[in-house]
Design a protein around this motif. Sequence first.
Motif, mmCIF file in Angstrom:
data_model
loop_
_atom_site.group_PDB
_atom_site.id
_atom_site.type_symbol
_atom_site.label_atom_id
_atom_site.label_comp_id
_atom_site.label_asym_id
_atom_site.label_seq_id
_atom_site.Cartn_x
_atom_site.Cartn_y
_atom_site.Cartn_z
ATOM 1 N N ILE A 21 -62.065 21.477 76.839
ATOM 2 C CA ILE A 21 -61.467 21.913 75.584
ATOM 3 C C ILE A 21 -60.405 22.958 75.904
ATOM 4 O O ILE A 21 -60.705 23.996 76.513
ATOM 5 C CB ILE A 21 -62.512 22.516 74.633
ATOM 6 C CG1 ILE A 21 -63.617 21.497 74.323
ATOM 7 C CG2 ILE A 21 -61.842 23.004 73.352
ATOM 8 C CD1 ILE A 21 -63.146 20.275 73.586
ATOM 9 N N THR A 22 -59.154 22.672 75.511
ATOM 10 C CA THR A 22 -58.037 23.578 75.746
ATOM 11 C C THR A 22 -57.731 24.357 74.475
ATOM 12 O O THR A 22 -57.764 23.807 73.374
ATOM 13 C CB THR A 22 -56.787 22.798 76.191
ATOM 14 O OG1 THR A 22 -57.098 22.076 77.378
ATOM 15 C CG2 THR A 22 -55.631 23.741 76.473
ATOM 16 N N VAL A 23 -57.420 25.634 74.651
ATOM 17 C CA VAL A 23 -57.148 26.508 73.503
ATOM 18 C C VAL A 23 -55.771 26.170 72.919
ATOM 19 O O VAL A 23 -54.764 26.282 73.620
ATOM 20 C CB VAL A 23 -57.189 27.986 73.929
ATOM 21 C CG1 VAL A 23 -56.873 28.901 72.749
ATOM 22 C CG2 VAL A 23 -58.549 28.336 74.521
ATOM 23 N N PRO A 24 -55.690 25.743 71.644
ATOM 24 C CA PRO A 24 -54.389 25.438 71.052
ATOM 25 C C PRO A 24 -53.654 26.669 70.542
ATOM 26 O O PRO A 24 -52.428 26.655 70.436
ATOM 27 C CB PRO A 24 -54.756 24.509 69.882
ATOM 28 C CG PRO A 24 -56.124 24.937 69.481
ATOM 29 C CD PRO A 24 -56.814 25.395 70.740
ATOM 30 N N VAL A 25 -54.414 27.736 70.226
ATOM 31 C CA VAL A 25 -53.802 28.943 69.675
ATOM 32 C C VAL A 25 -54.520 30.152 70.256
ATOM 33 O O VAL A 25 -55.729 30.140 70.428
ATOM 34 C CB VAL A 25 -53.874 28.958 68.136
ATOM 35 C CG1 VAL A 25 -55.311 28.893 67.638
ATOM 36 C CG2 VAL A 25 -53.163 30.173 67.563
ATOM 37 N N VAL B 92 -58.666 34.781 74.443
ATOM 38 C CA VAL B 92 -58.180 33.622 75.204
ATOM 39 C C VAL B 92 -56.746 33.354 74.784
ATOM 40 O O VAL B 92 -56.348 33.635 73.658
ATOM 41 C CB VAL B 92 -59.046 32.357 74.977
ATOM 42 C CG1 VAL B 92 -60.404 32.498 75.630
ATOM 43 C CG2 VAL B 92 -59.177 32.044 73.493
ATOM 44 N N LYS B 93 -55.988 32.797 75.714
ATOM 45 C CA LYS B 93 -54.583 32.496 75.448
ATOM 46 C C LYS B 93 -54.401 31.005 75.227
ATOM 47 O O LYS B 93 -55.158 30.184 75.746
ATOM 48 C CB LYS B 93 -53.711 32.962 76.618
ATOM 49 C CG LYS B 93 -53.671 34.469 76.803
ATOM 50 C CD LYS B 93 -52.783 34.840 77.968
ATOM 51 C CE LYS B 93 -52.610 36.363 78.078
ATOM 52 N NZ LYS B 93 -53.902 37.058 78.274
ATOM 53 N N ALA B 94 -53.404 30.657 74.454
ATOM 54 C CA ALA B 94 -53.064 29.257 74.237
ATOM 55 C C ALA B 94 -52.838 28.574 75.588
ATOM 56 O O ALA B 94 -52.133 29.103 76.445
ATOM 57 C CB ALA B 94 -51.824 29.138 73.354
ATOM 58 N N GLY B 95 -53.452 27.424 75.770
ATOM 59 C CA GLY B 95 -53.340 26.692 77.029
ATOM 60 C C GLY B 95 -54.491 26.948 77.979
ATOM 61 O O GLY B 95 -54.685 26.189 78.944
ATOM 62 N N LEU C 261 -66.921 29.595 69.367
ATOM 63 C CA LEU C 261 -65.615 29.545 70.007
ATOM 64 C C LEU C 261 -64.821 28.326 69.536
ATOM 65 O O LEU C 261 -63.616 28.426 69.246
ATOM 66 C CB LEU C 261 -65.770 29.525 71.532
ATOM 67 C CG LEU C 261 -64.496 29.343 72.352
ATOM 68 C CD1 LEU C 261 -63.473 30.425 72.035
ATOM 69 C CD2 LEU C 261 -64.825 29.329 73.848
ATOM 70 N N LEU C 262 -65.468 27.187 69.453
ATOM 71 C CA LEU C 262 -64.775 25.982 68.996
ATOM 72 C C LEU C 262 -64.223 26.162 67.589
ATOM 73 O O LEU C 262 -63.086 25.783 67.293
ATOM 74 C CB LEU C 262 -65.727 24.788 69.042
ATOM 75 C CG LEU C 262 -66.096 24.286 70.441
ATOM 76 C CD1 LEU C 262 -67.253 23.301 70.367
ATOM 77 C CD2 LEU C 262 -64.900 23.621 71.117
ATOM 78 N N ALA C 263 -65.037 26.757 66.714
ATOM 79 C CA ALA C 263 -64.558 27.005 65.356
ATOM 80 C C ALA C 263 -63.404 27.999 65.355
ATOM 81 O O ALA C 263 -62.434 27.840 64.610
ATOM 82 C CB ALA C 263 -65.704 27.522 64.483
ATOM 83 N N ALA C 264 -63.485 29.024 66.213
ATOM 84 C CA ALA C 264 -62.452 30.063 66.244
ATOM 85 C C ALA C 264 -61.104 29.523 66.694
ATOM 86 O O ALA C 264 -60.059 30.047 66.301
ATOM 87 C CB ALA C 264 -62.894 31.198 67.165
ATOM 88 N N ILE C 265 -61.108 28.468 67.522
ATOM 89 C CA ILE C 265 -59.834 27.907 67.974
ATOM 90 C C ILE C 265 -59.426 26.705 67.118
ATOM 91 O O ILE C 265 -58.493 25.979 67.469
ATOM 92 C CB ILE C 265 -59.883 27.508 69.455
ATOM 93 C CG1 ILE C 265 -60.919 26.425 69.711
ATOM 94 C CG2 ILE C 265 -60.147 28.733 70.322
ATOM 95 C CD1 ILE C 265 -60.936 25.911 71.155
ATOM 96 N N GLY C 266 -60.151 26.480 66.026
ATOM 97 C CA GLY C 266 -59.734 25.479 65.056
ATOM 98 C C GLY C 266 -60.276 24.086 65.263
ATOM 99 O O GLY C 266 -59.810 23.145 64.613
ATOM 100 N N ARG C 267 -61.291 23.916 66.133
ATOM 101 C CA ARG C 267 -61.866 22.589 66.345
ATOM 102 C C ARG C 267 -62.993 22.348 65.356
ATOM 103 O O ARG C 267 -63.994 23.061 65.352
ATOM 104 C CB ARG C 267 -62.389 22.457 67.775
ATOM 105 C CG ARG C 267 -61.328 22.375 68.849
ATOM 106 C CD ARG C 267 -60.549 21.064 68.766
ATOM 107 N NE ARG C 267 -61.365 19.905 69.048
ATOM 108 C CZ ARG C 267 -61.393 19.273 70.225
ATOM 109 N NH1 ARG C 267 -60.640 19.709 71.227
ATOM 110 N NH2 ARG C 267 -62.144 18.212 70.399
ATOM 111 N N GLY C 268 -62.864 21.317 64.524
ATOM 112 C CA GLY C 268 -63.915 20.980 63.571
ATOM 113 C C GLY C 268 -64.856 19.917 64.074
ATOM 114 O O GLY C 268 -65.986 19.807 63.611
#
Length: 440
Positions: free
Chosen positions: A50-54, A173-176, A193-200
Amino acid sequence: MSTAAPRTAGPDHLWSVDEHLDDILATVRPLEPIELHLLDAQGCVLVEDITVPVSLPPFDNSSMDGYAVRVADVAGASEQYPAALEVVGDVAAGQADLLHVGPGQAARIMTGAPLPPGAETVVPVEWTDGGLGEGPVTGMRAGSLDPEGATGQVRVHRPAEARAHVRAKGSDVKAGDRALAAGTVLGPPQISLLAAIGRGTVRVRPRPRVVVLSTGSELVQPDEELRSGQIYDSNSFALTAAARDAGAIAYRVGAVADDATTLRDTIEDQLVRADLMVTTGGVSVGAYDVVKEALSYAADEDEPGSGVEFRKLAMQPGKPQGFGSIGPDHTPLLALPGNPVSSYVSFELFVRPAIRTLMGLTDVHRPRARAKLTADRPLTSPRGRRQFLRARYTDGTVTPVGGAGSHLVAALAQADALIVVPEDAESVAPGTEVEVVLLG
């Protein structure tokens, strides 16, 4: 669900513990990945990185209620000589349009609110008079912030360094960045963490569905009255709980009487909700061992390659075992002995690794350690069998609990480890270093 065919051997072949386990793990395959909503994915294993989008946080924000100011404007501030600043407005969490903080100015800021342009640091409200100095300020008191307060003046009693009480953009965490690696088991922190980076939703291997049933006409459900010759069914409760502890979604089926047709019908009815079947009882050489009668390995014209082979293992407890696959989907089935200790030890050695394999985990075994044996007398063990003794493990030492009988449930409830006595050992003296399977 896809499984490979288990190996077969002659009826007189004595399987080692390792041979039987290797055959199970070579046969069982991880479940196919599916996309699940976050809360449904709890306890499941990720199949992709899982990569951080934001970035988190996505902007510089305040970690305190206070005032956003310029560093130079509060340099040298003290109780005796406070810095008097003009309050130009409020900045609340979630606010999109930000005011600008210029020289000699301050903006009231709430925890989590973005740092406004021009501001370089945050002074906590406790370091100020709360806006009760000269000027048309209303509704503020030291130690608190009133978001409805008007502009005015605030006195700051302490200096602040640059970016004090500021959570920097991307400081979590940084984007990417890689947030989670494939193979991670999703617990509450990972779901957060998944919710915080916008993954539903997330792609995972689902938790395996395990159906547990016990056999025996003597078995009675807890809370029912015991009659002569009857005992309470404890195995199905123990193994269902153990399957859930291993990470499965486990279903307990009430005890099935000693009738081969009834047992086979019950198992076939349960296949619709099973990725793995576990039975307990009826696998030795007695006249009423109905599991063997119902499921013994044989070619089936409608289900080629299915069936269960019953084996004798060089172990104690747990010599009789059964393993194979049944049904049109070749659902793996493990048939365990009926004695409580035998069934539980067999679960830990064989069923738990199978469940963890279905989940897609790479480390499927309980941890092991070396420990010094503390006991009143030497341990004895039958030559040619690997023995597993219930024990308590503490700080590098291990002490047996209860006897060797496979019916002693009370001792099992006190154990958090299994002492492993190898096949070539007939006696183990106190003080000897032994291998220990840690159950806790």
